[in-house]
Write a protein that holds these residues in place. Structure first.
Motif, PDB file in Angstrom:
ATOM      1  N   CYS A   1       1.885   4.903  -1.431  1.00 57.82           N
ATOM      2  CA  CYS A   1       1.185   5.979  -2.135  1.00 57.82           C
ATOM      3  C   CYS A   1       1.876   6.205  -3.477  1.00 57.82           C
ATOM      4  O   CYS A   1       3.075   6.521  -3.504  1.00 57.82           O
ATOM      5  CB  CYS A   1       1.201   7.256  -1.300  1.00 57.82           C
TER       6      CYS A   1
ATOM      7  N   GLN B   1       0.805  -1.223   0.000  1.00 62.65           N
ATOM      8  CA  GLN B   1       0.000   0.000   0.000  1.00 62.65           C
ATOM      9  C   GLN B   1       0.846   1.286   0.000  1.00 62.65           C
ATOM     10  O   GLN B   1       0.643   2.180   0.811  1.00 62.65           O
ATOM     11  CB  GLN B   1      -0.953   0.017   1.204  1.00 62.65           C
TER      12      GLN B   1
ATOM     13  N   THR C   1       5.944   8.881   5.992  1.00 62.78           N
ATOM     14  CA  THR C   1       4.598   8.774   6.565  1.00 62.78           C
ATOM     15  C   THR C   1       4.572   7.855   7.781  1.00 62.78           C
ATOM     16  O   THR C   1       3.673   7.952   8.618  1.00 62.78           O
ATOM     17  CB  THR C   1       3.582   8.255   5.525  1.00 62.78           C
TER      18      THR C   1
ATOM     19  N   ASN D   1       7.135   8.342   1.119  1.00 68.36           N
ATOM     20  CA  ASN D   1       6.353   7.201   1.589  1.00 68.36           C
ATOM     21  C   ASN D   1       6.851   6.711   2.937  1.00 68.36           C
ATOM     22  O   ASN D   1       6.058   6.427   3.841  1.00 68.36           O
ATOM     23  CB  ASN D   1       6.400   6.054   0.570  1.00 68.36           C
TER      24      ASN D   1
END
Length: 269
Positions: free
Chosen positions: A108, A106, A119, A116
């Motif tokens: 982005c 998953q 995050t 990424n």
């Protein structure tokens, strides 16, 4: 909150204890008459690499979802550093020191590899919306710390030359490593991995196994669901076997390999 402050204050749980890092007590999940897990007990100590195996529908992923707070048990207890966590939301579980790399990663697709990974720092940041939007001093300092921590993880996983790449430019193995870096940048005590070896080439499997051994040697605890039994037997310090929601065996890899019940229900001849 900067990373050092977060590590010092995130849980308030006692350290240096001989108690298990994670303990599951008679954990059960039922959907009407369908029982996904039934009275599962498990104790995991710091620095262990524990692998959960079993056929499809055995309850493996359900167990991970219980530990990370995405699913609530029908009955039973989950203790992390001696504190019950089964009733708290997933974001608070993450702040306790539990993170997960999901099976489908998953990432982005519209931001870089570095962004990424950054995050994953959200569990120890505290700059508010306005501070971040107007890039005030504290927010800038926090962002610099996030960037440095994320680069450190990417370097450790051999992705130094992929920092500015977009997810679509990565191989599936590289995407998995980015997902692992995102989980590790939260500085967890326990990392949950759902089929991390799925879809990897042999050289990528070997690399991931080396990385996981390095993690546990560094004190990080790993709870992993995996179908590749040869890999499990190679990297695990302990193997747990689930069958139709029940734990039918637990022990060191060689003991599990020779367990007649496990061979008959899962491993085969």
């Amino acid at each position: 909150m900067l990373r050092a402050e977060y590590m010092a204050t995130r849980s308030g749980f006692p350290h240096g204890s001989t108690d298990p890092l994670l303990e599951l007590r008679r954990l059960s999940v039922a959907y009407g008459r369908l029982v996904a897990l039934k009275d599962v007990d498990l104790r995991i100590s710091s620095g262990e690499l524990v692998c959960i195996i079993g056929p499809n529908g055995a309850g493996k992923t359900t167990l991970l979802k219980l530990v990370n707070g995405l699913l609530k048990p029908s009955s039973g207890e989950i203790l992390f550093r001696g504190e019950q966590i089964e009733s708290i939301p997933a974001y608070k579980v993450a702040r306790c020191g539990i993170t997960q790399m999901f099976q489908d990663v998953q990432l982005c697709p519209t931001i870089s590899v570095l962004d990424n990974v950054m995050t994953g720092c959200h569990v120890w940041t505290r700059a508010g919306f306005l501070s971040t939007g107007f890039r005030r001093g504290h927010a800038r300092e926090e962002e610099a710390t996030m960037r440095a921590s994320s680069l450190e993880q990417l370097n450790a996983l051999g992705l130094t030359d992929r920092v500015t790449a977009m997810p679509r430019e990565l191989s599936w193995g590289e995407q998995k490593l980015v997902g692992l870096a995102r989980a590790l940048v939260a500085q967890p005590s326990l990392v949950l991995l759902d089929e991390p070896y799925g879809g990897l080439m042999q050289h990528e499997i070997d690399k991931l196994s080396t990385l996981l051994r390095r993690l546990t040697c560094g004190g990080v605890t790993v709870l992993m669901v995996e179908h590749l039994t040869d890999v499990v037997m190679d990297v695990a310090s302990k193997v747990v076997v689930l069958h139709y929601g029940e734990k039918i065996a637990e022990g060191e890899p060689q003991a599990i390999r020779n367990d007649e019940k496990v061979v008959a229900t899962y491993l085969g001849e």
